[in-house]
Design a protein around this motif. Structure first.
Motif, PDB file in Angstrom:
ATOM      1  N   LEU A  72       0.827  -1.203   0.000  1.00 37.85           N
ATOM      2  CA  LEU A  72       0.000   0.000   0.000  1.00 37.85           C
ATOM      3  C   LEU A  72       0.863   1.255   0.000  1.00 37.85           C
ATOM      4  O   LEU A  72       0.604   2.198  -0.752  1.00 37.85           O
ATOM      5  CB  LEU A  72      -0.942  -0.013   1.206  1.00 37.85           C
ATOM      6  CG  LEU A  72      -1.895   1.160   1.322  1.00 37.85           C
ATOM      7  CD1 LEU A  72      -2.909   1.129   0.182  1.00 37.85           C
ATOM      8  CD2 LEU A  72      -2.597   1.132   2.668  1.00 37.85           C
ATOM      9  N   ALA A  73       1.908   1.241   0.819  1.00 39.41           N
ATOM     10  CA  ALA A  73       2.812   2.395   0.870  1.00 39.41           C
ATOM     11  C   ALA A  73       3.509   2.599  -0.472  1.00 39.41           C
ATOM     12  O   ALA A  73       3.647   3.736  -0.937  1.00 39.41           O
ATOM     13  CB  ALA A  73       3.845   2.205   1.982  1.00 39.41           C
ATOM     14  N   TRP A  74       3.940   1.498  -1.107  1.00 35.92           N
ATOM     15  CA  TRP A  74       4.605   1.603  -2.402  1.00 35.92           C
ATOM     16  C   TRP A  74       3.680   2.233  -3.442  1.00 35.92           C
ATOM     17  O   TRP A  74       4.074   3.123  -4.185  1.00 35.92           O
ATOM     18  CB  TRP A  74       5.088   0.244  -2.890  1.00 35.92           C
ATOM     19  CG  TRP A  74       5.763   0.329  -4.223  1.00 35.92           C
ATOM     20  CD1 TRP A  74       5.175   0.358  -5.451  1.00 35.92           C
ATOM     21  CD2 TRP A  74       7.165   0.468  -4.466  1.00 35.92           C
ATOM     22  NE1 TRP A  74       6.107   0.485  -6.439  1.00 35.92           N
ATOM     23  CE2 TRP A  74       7.338   0.559  -5.864  1.00 35.92           C
ATOM     24  CE3 TRP A  74       8.266   0.498  -3.647  1.00 35.92           C
ATOM     25  CZ2 TRP A  74       8.584   0.682  -6.434  1.00 35.92           C
ATOM     26  CZ3 TRP A  74       9.512   0.625  -4.221  1.00 35.92           C
ATOM     27  CH2 TRP A  74       9.660   0.720  -5.606  1.00 35.92           C
ATOM     28  N   VAL A  75       2.444   1.759  -3.484  1.00 37.16           N
ATOM     29  CA  VAL A  75       1.484   2.265  -4.473  1.00 37.16           C
ATOM     30  C   VAL A  75       1.190   3.746  -4.231  1.00 37.16           C
ATOM     31  O   VAL A  75       1.137   4.541  -5.181  1.00 37.16           O
ATOM     32  CB  VAL A  75       0.194   1.413  -4.454  1.00 37.16           C
ATOM     33  CG1 VAL A  75      -0.914   2.085  -5.236  1.00 37.16           C
ATOM     34  CG2 VAL A  75       0.470   0.029  -5.021  1.00 37.16           C
ATOM     35  N   ILE A  76       1.018   4.135  -2.989  1.00 38.47           N
ATOM     36  CA  ILE A  76       0.726   5.542  -2.690  1.00 38.47           C
ATOM     37  C   ILE A  76       1.915   6.431  -3.022  1.00 38.47           C
ATOM     38  O   ILE A  76       1.751   7.488  -3.644  1.00 38.47           O
ATOM     39  CB  ILE A  76       0.295   5.697  -1.218  1.00 38.47           C
ATOM     40  CG1 ILE A  76      -1.088   5.071  -1.023  1.00 38.47           C
ATOM     41  CG2 ILE A  76       0.279   7.160  -0.797  1.00 38.47           C
ATOM     42  CD1 ILE A  76      -1.533   5.004   0.413  1.00 38.47           C
ATOM     43  N   VAL A  77       3.115   6.005  -2.639  1.00 35.98           N
ATOM     44  CA  VAL A  77       4.313   6.806  -2.943  1.00 35.98           C
ATOM     45  C   VAL A  77       4.530   6.886  -4.449  1.00 35.98           C
ATOM     46  O   VAL A  77       4.841   7.963  -4.987  1.00 35.98           O
ATOM     47  CB  VAL A  77       5.550   6.227  -2.221  1.00 35.98           C
ATOM     48  CG1 VAL A  77       6.830   6.840  -2.741  1.00 35.98           C
ATOM     49  CG2 VAL A  77       5.426   6.450  -0.719  1.00 35.98           C
ATOM     50  N   ALA A  78       4.367   5.781  -5.157  1.00 40.45           N
ATOM     51  CA  ALA A  78       4.536   5.793  -6.609  1.00 40.45           C
ATOM     52  C   ALA A  78       3.495   6.690  -7.270  1.00 40.45           C
ATOM     53  O   ALA A  78       3.807   7.442  -8.196  1.00 40.45           O
ATOM     54  CB  ALA A  78       4.453   4.370  -7.165  1.00 40.45           C
ATOM     55  N   GLY A  79       2.258   6.630  -6.788  1.00 45.17           N
ATOM     56  CA  GLY A  79       1.217   7.500  -7.335  1.00 45.17           C
ATOM     57  C   GLY A  79       1.523   8.973  -7.098  1.00 45.17           C
ATOM     58  O   GLY A  79       1.320   9.813  -7.982  1.00 45.17           O
ATOM     59  N   CYS A  80       2.019   9.294  -5.909  1.00 44.11           N
ATOM     60  CA  CYS A  80       2.392  10.686  -5.617  1.00 44.11           C
ATOM     61  C   CYS A  80       3.588  11.135  -6.455  1.00 44.11           C
ATOM     62  O   CYS A  80       3.619  12.273  -6.939  1.00 44.11           O
ATOM     63  CB  CYS A  80       2.694  10.840  -4.130  1.00 44.11           C
ATOM     64  SG  CYS A  80       1.242  10.708  -3.077  1.00 44.11           S
ATOM     65  N   GLY A 113       7.393  -9.048  -6.188  1.00 44.88           N
ATOM     66  CA  GLY A 113       6.934  -9.033  -4.805  1.00 44.88           C
ATOM     67  C   GLY A 113       7.836  -8.157  -3.965  1.00 44.88           C
ATOM     68  O   GLY A 113       9.067  -8.252  -4.041  1.00 44.88           O
ATOM     69  N   LEU A 114       7.233  -7.319  -3.180  1.00 47.78           N
ATOM     70  CA  LEU A 114       7.989  -6.373  -2.373  1.00 47.78           C
ATOM     71  C   LEU A 114       8.803  -7.071  -1.295  1.00 47.78           C
ATOM     72  O   LEU A 114       9.966  -6.740  -1.074  1.00 47.78           O
ATOM     73  CB  LEU A 114       7.025  -5.364  -1.751  1.00 47.78           C
ATOM     74  CG  LEU A 114       7.597  -4.065  -1.268  1.00 47.78           C
ATOM     75  CD1 LEU A 114       8.374  -3.368  -2.377  1.00 47.78           C
ATOM     76  CD2 LEU A 114       6.502  -3.154  -0.784  1.00 47.78           C
ATOM     77  N   LEU A 115       8.226  -8.070  -0.656  1.00 46.74           N
ATOM     78  CA  LEU A 115       8.949  -8.789   0.382  1.00 46.74           C
ATOM     79  C   LEU A 115      10.123  -9.560  -0.204  1.00 46.74           C
ATOM     80  O   LEU A 115      11.199  -9.613   0.400  1.00 46.74           O
ATOM     81  CB  LEU A 115       8.003  -9.734   1.120  1.00 46.74           C
ATOM     82  CG  LEU A 115       8.568 -10.402   2.360  1.00 46.74           C
ATOM     83  CD1 LEU A 115       8.947  -9.361   3.401  1.00 46.74           C
ATOM     84  CD2 LEU A 115       7.582 -11.384   2.930  1.00 46.74           C
ATOM     85  N   THR A 116       9.957 -10.117  -1.381  1.00 42.60           N
ATOM     86  CA  THR A 116      11.054 -10.826  -2.042  1.00 42.60           C
ATOM     87  C   THR A 116      12.207  -9.887  -2.339  1.00 42.60           C
ATOM     88  O   THR A 116      13.373 -10.228  -2.118  1.00 42.60           O
ATOM     89  CB  THR A 116      10.559 -11.474  -3.345  1.00 42.60           C
ATOM     90  OG1 THR A 116       9.462 -12.317  -3.048  1.00 42.60           O
ATOM     91  CG2 THR A 116      11.651 -12.265  -4.018  1.00 42.60           C
ATOM     92  N   LEU A 117      11.902  -8.692  -2.831  1.00 39.14           N
ATOM     93  CA  LEU A 117      12.955  -7.725  -3.111  1.00 39.14           C
ATOM     94  C   LEU A 117      13.672  -7.281  -1.849  1.00 39.14           C
ATOM     95  O   LEU A 117      14.905  -7.182  -1.828  1.00 39.14           O
ATOM     96  CB  LEU A 117      12.376  -6.504  -3.825  1.00 39.14           C
ATOM     97  CG  LEU A 117      12.055  -6.668  -5.288  1.00 39.14           C
ATOM     98  CD1 LEU A 117      11.410  -5.402  -5.836  1.00 39.14           C
ATOM     99  CD2 LEU A 117      13.301  -6.991  -6.078  1.00 39.14           C
TER     100      LEU A 117
END
Length: 109
Positions: A22-30, A84-88
């Motif tokens: 969720l944080a990744w999507v929001i930051v990327a959108g911003c 996957g974020l956790l994999t990275l």
């Protein structure tokens, strides 16, 4: 469920993955909104970002109007969503060899 239970550790891991995503999507959108210069609404940019993260292939057609920085953010979002974020995070984190433990087994003697 079905006379089984889910361990608390697994629930916490799932919650961490969900919040990180969720944080990744929001930051990327911003970031896309900032790099775009406000030419498109936040809702359209967020739709493109969620679509990229989920690798669904849906789009509104505004990506052709974006500059290179917006497209790079979108490409990174597609990659993170696919791998996957956790994999990275686990791949890029430092692992000490002493943390590795092999499973034990009983050998018939």
């Amino acid at each position: 469920v079905f006379r089984r239970r889910i361990e608390d550790v697994q629930i916490r891991k799932a919650a961490v993955v969900w919040f990180m995503s969720l944080a990744w999507v929001i930051v990327a959108g911003c970031l896309i909104m900032v790099f775009d210069g406000g030419r498109h609404s936040f809702l359209l940019s967020l739709f493109e970002t969620v679509s990229a993260f989920a690798t669904t292939g849906l789009g509104t057609g505004i990506t052709t109007e974006w500059n290179t920085l917006c497209k790079i953010v979108l490409i990174l979002t597609m990659f993170v969503g696919r791998v996957g974020l956790l994999t990275l995070v686990l791949t890029l984190s430092y692992k000490d060899e002493s943390d590795i433990r092999y499973p034990t087994d009983k050998v018939i003697i």
